[in-house]
Design a protein around this motif. Structure first.
Motif, PDB file in Angstrom:
ATOM      1  N   HIS A   1       2.999   2.020  -6.260  1.00  0.00           N
ATOM      2  CA  HIS A   1       1.984   2.259  -7.285  1.00  0.00           C
ATOM      3  C   HIS A   1       2.475   3.160  -8.403  1.00  0.00           C
ATOM      4  O   HIS A   1       1.658   3.677  -9.184  1.00  0.00           O
ATOM      5  CB  HIS A   1       0.730   2.848  -6.637  1.00  0.00           C
ATOM      6  CG  HIS A   1       0.115   1.943  -5.626  1.00  0.00           C
ATOM      7  ND1 HIS A   1      -0.693   0.880  -5.979  1.00  0.00           N
ATOM      8  CD2 HIS A   1       0.240   1.901  -4.282  1.00  0.00           C
ATOM      9  CE1 HIS A   1      -1.062   0.245  -4.886  1.00  0.00           C
ATOM     10  NE2 HIS A   1      -0.511   0.837  -3.840  1.00  0.00           N
ATOM     11  N   TRP A   2       3.772   3.384  -8.525  1.00  0.00           N
ATOM     12  CA  TRP A   2       4.307   4.247  -9.574  1.00  0.00           C
ATOM     13  C   TRP A   2       4.175   3.647 -10.955  1.00  0.00           C
ATOM     14  O   TRP A   2       4.163   4.337 -11.938  1.00  0.00           O
ATOM     15  CB  TRP A   2       5.770   4.554  -9.322  1.00  0.00           C
ATOM     16  CG  TRP A   2       5.982   5.531  -8.202  1.00  0.00           C
ATOM     17  CD1 TRP A   2       5.042   6.241  -7.520  1.00  0.00           C
ATOM     18  CD2 TRP A   2       7.233   5.898  -7.641  1.00  0.00           C
ATOM     19  NE1 TRP A   2       5.626   7.016  -6.565  1.00  0.00           N
ATOM     20  CE2 TRP A   2       6.990   6.829  -6.622  1.00  0.00           C
ATOM     21  CE3 TRP A   2       8.537   5.523  -7.901  1.00  0.00           C
ATOM     22  CZ2 TRP A   2       7.994   7.386  -5.866  1.00  0.00           C
ATOM     23  CZ3 TRP A   2       9.538   6.088  -7.146  1.00  0.00           C
ATOM     24  CH2 TRP A   2       9.265   7.008  -6.136  1.00  0.00           C
TER      25      TRP A   2
ATOM     26  N   MET B   1       0.800  -1.223   0.000  1.00  0.00           N
ATOM     27  CA  MET B   1       0.000   0.000   0.000  1.00  0.00           C
ATOM     28  C   MET B   1       0.831   1.270   0.000  1.00  0.00           C
ATOM     29  O   MET B   1       0.274   2.368  -0.043  1.00  0.00           O
ATOM     30  CB  MET B   1      -0.942   0.006   1.206  1.00  0.00           C
ATOM     31  CG  MET B   1      -1.972  -1.120   1.190  1.00  0.00           C
ATOM     32  SD  MET B   1      -3.006  -1.130  -0.289  1.00  0.00           S
ATOM     33  CE  MET B   1      -3.934   0.363  -0.035  1.00  0.00           C
ATOM     34  N   ARG B   2       2.130   1.167   0.023  1.00  0.00           N
ATOM     35  CA  ARG B   2       2.976   2.363   0.021  1.00  0.00           C
ATOM     36  C   ARG B   2       2.885   3.076  -1.322  1.00  0.00           C
ATOM     37  O   ARG B   2       2.704   2.456  -2.367  1.00  0.00           O
ATOM     38  CB  ARG B   2       4.420   1.982   0.326  1.00  0.00           C
ATOM     39  CG  ARG B   2       4.555   1.462   1.735  1.00  0.00           C
ATOM     40  CD  ARG B   2       5.952   1.064   2.060  1.00  0.00           C
ATOM     41  NE  ARG B   2       5.977   0.500   3.409  1.00  0.00           N
ATOM     42  CZ  ARG B   2       6.997  -0.164   3.908  1.00  0.00           C
ATOM     43  NH1 ARG B   2       8.081  -0.339   3.186  1.00  0.00           N
ATOM     44  NH2 ARG B   2       6.946  -0.641   5.121  1.00  0.00           N
ATOM     45  N   ASP B   3       3.010   4.381  -1.297  1.00  0.00           N
ATOM     46  CA  ASP B   3       2.862   5.187  -2.518  1.00  0.00           C
ATOM     47  C   ASP B   3       3.833   4.762  -3.620  1.00  0.00           C
ATOM     48  O   ASP B   3       3.454   4.676  -4.778  1.00  0.00           O
ATOM     49  CB  ASP B   3       3.076   6.677  -2.212  1.00  0.00           C
ATOM     50  CG  ASP B   3       1.925   7.258  -1.419  1.00  0.00           C
ATOM     51  OD1 ASP B   3       0.814   6.686  -1.486  1.00  0.00           O
ATOM     52  OD2 ASP B   3       2.136   8.272  -0.738  1.00  0.00           O
ATOM     53  N   TRP B   4       5.095   4.472  -3.259  1.00  0.00           N
ATOM     54  CA  TRP B   4       6.071   4.131  -4.290  1.00  0.00           C
ATOM     55  C   TRP B   4       5.741   2.799  -4.969  1.00  0.00           C
ATOM     56  O   TRP B   4       6.205   2.532  -6.063  1.00  0.00           O
ATOM     57  CB  TRP B   4       7.493   4.091  -3.729  1.00  0.00           C
ATOM     58  CG  TRP B   4       7.688   3.136  -2.578  1.00  0.00           C
ATOM     59  CD1 TRP B   4       7.695   3.460  -1.263  1.00  0.00           C
ATOM     60  CD2 TRP B   4       7.895   1.726  -2.648  1.00  0.00           C
ATOM     61  NE1 TRP B   4       7.898   2.332  -0.499  1.00  0.00           N
ATOM     62  CE2 TRP B   4       8.017   1.242  -1.324  1.00  0.00           C
ATOM     63  CE3 TRP B   4       7.979   0.808  -3.683  1.00  0.00           C
ATOM     64  CZ2 TRP B   4       8.226  -0.091  -1.018  1.00  0.00           C
ATOM     65  CZ3 TRP B   4       8.185  -0.533  -3.385  1.00  0.00           C
ATOM     66  CH2 TRP B   4       8.296  -0.953  -2.073  1.00  0.00           C
TER      67      TRP B   4
END
Length: 51
Positions: A49-50, A44-47
């Protein structure tokens, strides 16, 4: 996942041979699989989903 396993279970070690590396990697993987909430948290970390 690999970064987390290295940081928590595979760093600062000296491996005797290839079989020792495989055994420690399997142990680290099994430790991670026993913590599904950690896998969800990492995913679920932002990175993550890049792409």
């Amino acid at each position: 996942m690999w970064q987390f396993m290295r940081d928590n279970w595979l760093s600062n070690r000296v491996f005797i041979d290839y079989d020792d590396i495989v055994a420690h990697c399997c142990e680290a993987w099994n430790n991670l699989v026993d913590k599904p909430w950690k896998i969800i948290s990492i995913g679920m970390r932002d990175w993550a989903h890049w792409f």
